[in-house]
Design a protein around this motif. Sequence first.
Motif, PDB file in Angstrom:
ATOM      1  N   THR A 196       0.904  -1.242   0.199  1.00  0.00           N
ATOM      2  CA  THR A 196      -0.028   0.056  -0.223  1.00  0.00           C
ATOM      3  C   THR A 196       1.463   1.592  -0.002  1.00  0.00           C
ATOM      4  OG1 THR A 196      -1.999  -1.194   0.865  1.00  0.00           O
ATOM      5  CG2 THR A 196      -1.657   1.415   1.243  1.00  0.00           C
ATOM      6  N   LEU A 197       2.018   1.480   0.673  1.00  0.00           N
ATOM      7  CA  LEU A 197       2.917   2.412   0.997  1.00  0.00           C
ATOM      8  C   LEU A 197       3.429   3.136  -0.042  1.00  0.00           C
ATOM      9  CD1 LEU A 197       4.022   2.181   4.658  1.00  0.00           C
ATOM     10  CD2 LEU A 197       2.210   3.644   4.004  1.00  0.00           C
ATOM     11  N   ALA A 198       4.048   1.761  -1.200  1.00  0.00           N
ATOM     12  CA  ALA A 198       4.862   2.149  -1.854  1.00  0.00           C
ATOM     13  C   ALA A 198       3.544   2.408  -3.444  1.00  0.00           C
ATOM     14  CB  ALA A 198       5.069   0.325  -2.166  1.00  0.00           C
ATOM     15  N   ILE A 199       2.287   1.402  -3.476  1.00  0.00           N
ATOM     16  CA  ILE A 199       1.307   2.631  -4.197  1.00  0.00           C
ATOM     17  C   ILE A 199       1.042   4.290  -4.455  1.00  0.00           C
ATOM     18  CG2 ILE A 199      -0.940   2.357  -5.242  1.00  0.00           C
ATOM     19  CD1 ILE A 199      -0.986  -0.814  -4.776  1.00  0.00           C
ATOM     20  N   LEU A 200       1.014   4.672  -2.657  1.00  0.00           N
ATOM     21  CA  LEU A 200       0.670   5.853  -2.648  1.00  0.00           C
ATOM     22  C   LEU A 200       2.016   6.695  -2.837  1.00  0.00           C
ATOM     23  CD1 LEU A 200      -0.702   5.785   0.718  1.00  0.00           C
ATOM     24  CD2 LEU A 200      -1.950   5.713  -1.142  1.00  0.00           C
ATOM     25  N   HIS A 201       3.271   6.057  -2.337  1.00  0.00           N
ATOM     26  CA  HIS A 201       4.183   6.615  -3.162  1.00  0.00           C
ATOM     27  C   HIS A 201       4.045   7.119  -4.417  1.00  0.00           C
ATOM     28  CE1 HIS A 201       8.510   8.798  -2.286  1.00  0.00           C
ATOM     29  NE2 HIS A 201       8.479   7.511  -3.303  1.00  0.00           N
ATOM     30  N   HIS A 202       4.465   5.665  -5.071  1.00  0.00           N
ATOM     31  CA  HIS A 202       4.705   6.163  -6.935  1.00  0.00           C
ATOM     32  C   HIS A 202       3.126   7.371  -7.092  1.00  0.00           C
ATOM     33  CE1 HIS A 202       4.662   5.108 -10.261  1.00  0.00           C
ATOM     34  NE2 HIS A 202       3.624   4.603 -10.527  1.00  0.00           N
ATOM     35  N   ARG A 203       2.289   7.659  -6.574  1.00  0.00           N
ATOM     36  CA  ARG A 203       1.397   8.775  -6.932  1.00  0.00           C
ATOM     37  C   ARG A 203       1.432   9.800  -6.441  1.00  0.00           C
ATOM     38  NH1 ARG A 203      -3.432   5.811  -9.093  1.00  0.00           N
ATOM     39  NH2 ARG A 203      -4.289   7.758  -9.597  1.00  0.00           N
ATOM     40  N   PHE A 204       1.378   9.754  -4.723  1.00  0.00           N
ATOM     41  CA  PHE A 204       1.200  10.791  -4.312  1.00  0.00           C
ATOM     42  C   PHE A 204       2.655  11.378  -4.344  1.00  0.00           C
ATOM     43  CE2 PHE A 204      -2.488   9.163  -3.665  1.00  0.00           C
ATOM     44  CZ  PHE A 204      -4.043  10.060  -3.643  1.00  0.00           C
ATOM     45  N   ARG A 207       3.691  13.888  -0.800  1.00  0.00           N
ATOM     46  CA  ARG A 207       2.512  14.491  -0.122  1.00  0.00           C
ATOM     47  C   ARG A 207       1.669  14.068   0.809  1.00  0.00           C
ATOM     48  NH1 ARG A 207      -1.517  16.254  -4.530  1.00  0.00           N
ATOM     49  NH2 ARG A 207      -0.409  13.739  -5.773  1.00  0.00           N
ATOM     50  N   LEU A 208       1.763  12.653   1.056  1.00  0.00           N
ATOM     51  CA  LEU A 208       1.243  11.735   1.739  1.00  0.00           C
ATOM     52  C   LEU A 208       2.434  10.931   2.962  1.00  0.00           C
ATOM     53  CD1 LEU A 208      -1.229   9.436   0.335  1.00  0.00           C
ATOM     54  CD2 LEU A 208      -1.195  12.070   1.636  1.00  0.00           C
ATOM     55  N   SER A 209       1.973  11.541   4.805  1.00  0.00           N
ATOM     56  CA  SER A 209       3.183  11.016   5.425  1.00  0.00           C
ATOM     57  C   SER A 209       3.100   9.315   5.581  1.00  0.00           C
ATOM     58  CB  SER A 209       2.830  11.510   7.028  1.00  0.00           C
ATOM     59  OG  SER A 209       1.522  11.339   7.468  1.00  0.00           O
ATOM     60  N   LEU A 210       3.629   9.121   6.561  1.00  0.00           N
ATOM     61  CA  LEU A 210       3.493   7.157   6.385  1.00  0.00           C
ATOM     62  C   LEU A 210       2.357   7.227   7.742  1.00  0.00           C
ATOM     63  CD1 LEU A 210       4.836   4.597   6.545  1.00  0.00           C
ATOM     64  CD2 LEU A 210       6.105   5.027   8.705  1.00  0.00           C
ATOM     65  N   ASP A 211       1.939   8.044   8.266  1.00  0.00           N
ATOM     66  CA  ASP A 211       0.476   7.885   9.130  1.00  0.00           C
ATOM     67  C   ASP A 211      -0.364   7.723   7.988  1.00  0.00           C
ATOM     68  OD1 ASP A 211       2.309   8.054  11.612  1.00  0.00           O
ATOM     69  OD2 ASP A 211       1.760   9.526  12.253  1.00  0.00           O
ATOM     70  N   ALA A 230     -10.155   5.001  -3.525  1.00  0.00           N
ATOM     71  CA  ALA A 230      -9.368   6.428  -2.298  1.00  0.00           C
ATOM     72  C   ALA A 230      -8.532   6.907  -2.990  1.00  0.00           C
ATOM     73  CB  ALA A 230      -8.783   5.216  -1.187  1.00  0.00           C
ATOM     74  N   ILE A 231      -7.825   6.803  -4.017  1.00  0.00           N
ATOM     75  CA  ILE A 231      -6.666   7.016  -4.657  1.00  0.00           C
ATOM     76  C   ILE A 231      -7.107   8.403  -5.108  1.00  0.00           C
ATOM     77  CG2 ILE A 231      -4.385   7.513  -6.159  1.00  0.00           C
ATOM     78  CD1 ILE A 231      -3.624   4.567  -4.706  1.00  0.00           C
ATOM     79  N   ALA A 232      -8.057   8.166  -6.180  1.00  0.00           N
ATOM     80  CA  ALA A 232      -8.902   8.876  -6.910  1.00  0.00           C
ATOM     81  C   ALA A 232      -9.418   9.595  -6.170  1.00  0.00           C
ATOM     82  CB  ALA A 232      -9.867   7.297  -7.879  1.00  0.00           C
ATOM     83  N   THR A 233     -10.421   9.495  -4.833  1.00  0.00           N
ATOM     84  CA  THR A 233     -10.715  10.245  -4.515  1.00  0.00           C
ATOM     85  C   THR A 233      -9.912  11.223  -3.368  1.00  0.00           C
ATOM     86  OG1 THR A 233     -12.547   9.088  -3.572  1.00  0.00           O
ATOM     87  CG2 THR A 233     -12.855  10.738  -2.247  1.00  0.00           C
ATOM     88  N   ILE A 234      -8.697  11.156  -3.111  1.00  0.00           N
ATOM     89  CA  ILE A 234      -7.793  12.249  -2.597  1.00  0.00           C
ATOM     90  C   ILE A 234      -7.361  12.695  -3.910  1.00  0.00           C
ATOM     91  CG2 ILE A 234      -6.372  11.241  -1.490  1.00  0.00           C
ATOM     92  CD1 ILE A 234      -6.726   9.489  -0.468  1.00  0.00           C
ATOM     93  N   GLU A 235      -6.707  12.624  -4.543  1.00  0.00           N
ATOM     94  CA  GLU A 235      -6.336  13.341  -6.096  1.00  0.00           C
ATOM     95  C   GLU A 235      -7.554  14.387  -6.119  1.00  0.00           C
ATOM     96  OE1 GLU A 235      -3.784  10.413  -8.406  1.00  0.00           O
ATOM     97  OE2 GLU A 235      -5.175  10.148  -8.672  1.00  0.00           O
ATOM     98  N   SER A 236      -8.140  14.122  -5.666  1.00  0.00           N
ATOM     99  CA  SER A 236      -9.267  15.564  -6.731  1.00  0.00           C
ATOM    100  C   SER A 236      -9.308  15.732  -4.976  1.00  0.00           C
ATOM    101  CB  SER A 236     -10.356  15.367  -6.849  1.00  0.00           C
ATOM    102  OG  SER A 236     -11.462  14.174  -5.906  1.00  0.00           O
ATOM    103  N   GLU A 237      -8.259  16.166  -3.975  1.00  0.00           N
ATOM    104  CA  GLU A 237      -8.636  17.290  -2.770  1.00  0.00           C
ATOM    105  C   GLU A 237      -7.276  17.850  -3.166  1.00  0.00           C
ATOM    106  OE1 GLU A 237     -11.265  18.155  -0.900  1.00  0.00           O
ATOM    107  OE2 GLU A 237     -12.994  16.033  -1.892  1.00  0.00           O
ATOM    108  N   ARG A 238      -7.534  19.141  -2.073  1.00  0.00           N
ATOM    109  CA  ARG A 238      -6.335  20.328  -2.483  1.00  0.00           C
ATOM    110  C   ARG A 238      -5.401  19.648  -0.999  1.00  0.00           C
ATOM    111  NH1 ARG A 238      -7.638  26.775  -1.862  1.00  0.00           N
ATOM    112  NH2 ARG A 238      -8.423  26.224  -4.042  1.00  0.00           N
TER     113      ARG A 238
END
Length: 888
Positions: A196-204, A207-211, A230-238
């Motif tokens: 999960t962390l690897a996917i989030l790092h790849h996308r963000f 911009r997202l912390s480990l927490d 969840a990623i699709a929802t978060i990406e559209s947020e400031r």
Amino acid sequence: MHDTEFALKTTPPRLPRTAIERARLERIWEAIGDRTVVTVLAPAGFGKTVLLVHWRKRWLAEGAQVAWLSADRNDDPAHFHLALLHAIRTASGRIALNTSANESVLRIDQGIETLTGLLAEIAALGRRTVLIVDDAERLPAASRASLAYLLSNAPPNLHVAIGTRTPIDLRTAELSAKGLSAVLSADDLRLQPEETLAILHHRFDDRLSLDDGMRLHAATEGWPIGLQLAIATIESERDPSAAVRSLSGRRGDIERYFVESLLASLSPPLRDFLVRIAILDRMNASMCAAVTGCTRASDRLRKLLCDTPILIGAELQGWYRAHPLVRDFLLGRFERLPRAEQRALHRRACDWFAREERFPEAATHAFAAGEETLASAYAVKSLWTLRTQGKFAEAQAWLQRIPPAQIAGDTHLRLLAAWADALGERNAEAFRIASAILDDPATAPATQFVAALVASSATGYSDHIGLVPELFARWSDYPADVTEPVCELAWRNAMAHLRMHAGRTDEARRILAVLPAGVRADSAMLALSYRTMLLGMTHLWDGDAWKTQAVLEPALQQAERAAGRRSLVASMFAAVLAPALHDLDQPEAAQALLADRLDVIEHTSFPDAIMLAYRTLVRIARSRGEERRALSLLDNLGMLAERRHLPRLAAQALAERTRMHAFRGNAQAASRAARELDALAPEFDRRELLPYRPQYRLAAAIAHAYAALARHDHPAALRQLATAESCASGLQRHGGLLTVSVLRAVCARQCNDADATALLVQAQALAPAGAVLHAVGEVHPLALQMATSLHRATAGLRAVQGPAQTGGTHVVAQSSTPAIAARGPLTPKESSVLALLDKGMSNKQIARVLDIGDETVKWHVKNLFLKLSAGTRKHAVDRARLLGLVGS
């Protein structure tokens, strides 16, 4: 029929833009890729198709011809056989069986003949052939029989991979018995935290912390489509971090998916059933039938479990729970029901739980049904259960609804209230109430003992364990008239805790080894969890991180499944397991364990767990060169020590601060921090903190040794190390003895003493197997440099003294690559990557120079970070230069 009609069915789908290779699943492929049949069985959204496409690439890379077939409900046997022929022909580039001329007249009764001919043709090819059948659950029964025939008669060079949402009978028992069949389940496909962390790092990126990452992992529970939504929802947020904290199944892409994909595929009766059971946290068929009145509840639960990702099997057989995001969405639908129906459903749930004597749940549903008097009655009955399960906040919430006069007039209720408050801000009040009941001559002896247990729980949270012997002074052993197993567990935990802090860990484990007769996991969950935590801590005290991991890793997984990642028990286990993983040179795993948990640990855990968690995070930050973060953590620890009046935490913060200043060569700051540590000495002369005085003296002596080394006062350092050795030996504290041994070697090196290497070798013998460089490097940077040089020298010696022998003559092996010994603990490829990092090259540039993939470069860089205890590329190069691994 024309070939064009099968083009879509036999063309593999394109990989999504967001898809990444999952090393764990690639390793599974390496283990099972040569089986005759591999079945990937999981509900929608678990990435079956993506996995099969990835595996197709792997089979192609190994020279296999790979056919793809997407099944559907129109695949009657004749249609299915033609599709198979087309798929094999497309993969092989040959006309399978020369059937193109008469495919239009192929009849059903020719099916077996066609399949037999196809199998013979594949065997004659002599080339590894893979058939991938996706969406196999859509095949009609007759076509499933054809697929079963294909598997039962497959030649050795044919391998079949099947993706299906539901189990299908393909008569593979014989293949399974021969080890030629494998099944991957939803649990195998579920994302692990690091994935999960690897996917989030790849996308963000950052911009997202480990927490944030761990919060998302907990919310999606490793469900791949859930994370994607969840990623699709978060990406559209400031503010992505704020979006993570407010993530809900009731809005955005997540809600649309649930409405358009999940609910739309269910029948109206099944949708209604699902919405009405959303009020249940854990459920079984009996409970659902009682709440909804549905006589087919068992069948509906099984269908939801098998056909959808909505339900997950719970801890016990026949029990289920809804995925958190799905449940959030369904509760939104439940709240749209008429208020009268909502109350009626809650009342039925209340009645069911009451019949089962599960009073906490009965009270909750009674309150939701508007039955406040009934809720209060069940709340009183639930307090003991809530306490033994560690649900202190829930217990305190119910206590606030019980009239104070009722509590004051009932000794049993007063004790339960005190026990609920023992691990919280009302800790002192809990101790006062329990002590008053204990000292009251009118209190029955058995109740007095329970009062002593409540008071001892309060001392564990306040760190006043020096009072425990006085609390139990009137009992030489566990009293026979106290028959509740959870009380004996609590007493044994208190006694073991005292023994551990006296350095008598073997005795502590003997106490913990005795399980009271009649103890049950459901009624003694918290006490059993404390027992497990203490057992892990005793091994950590002894320096056996492997045993700590063996004890706590499975316990943590069970706690997370049962109560969630941020539950009291899961957080407590993580606090003790993290330093064990850090000692085993797994800093990333240790940090991920503590992510999004530190606040829970601070508020609900004993000081031991808090100290271990903070120490781990501080040392990880320091090893990565993140000095500002390390100091911030120490500031937080100091403030927490002040807020909760915990001198031991203050002492640890100062001891760690002394180490950090000493590592930087700031002798003045190190000496100042050590003197501040000395000022805490009177605190540990108080009777409530007396058991910790030897540990304080050990920490103070080591801190002064660091300060002395920083100012090159070697006689003072050796005197302090002698004191520290005496304290560590008395406590049998393995970590203290390792630190003393390493610092003696450092002192000898600073003095140019010839014994420095011998002293380091002695120290390394105390380090965990497989993590020697990490262990000595944690003690002092110079020790890491010495250990690396020693490793290089001994590796070079082995290269010369370990030759091949020919005719009695020793021959030194030659190599075209630089000697590995010259690169210490690094592999040749890691050394090459490190050299290019030193030149400032990017990952893409390194990949071109070394003719390797970008992902391979990332893997080597990650390993360099781990081996060099670095957090950035520059930090890795600086550390390597310090260790002599790259030129100055």
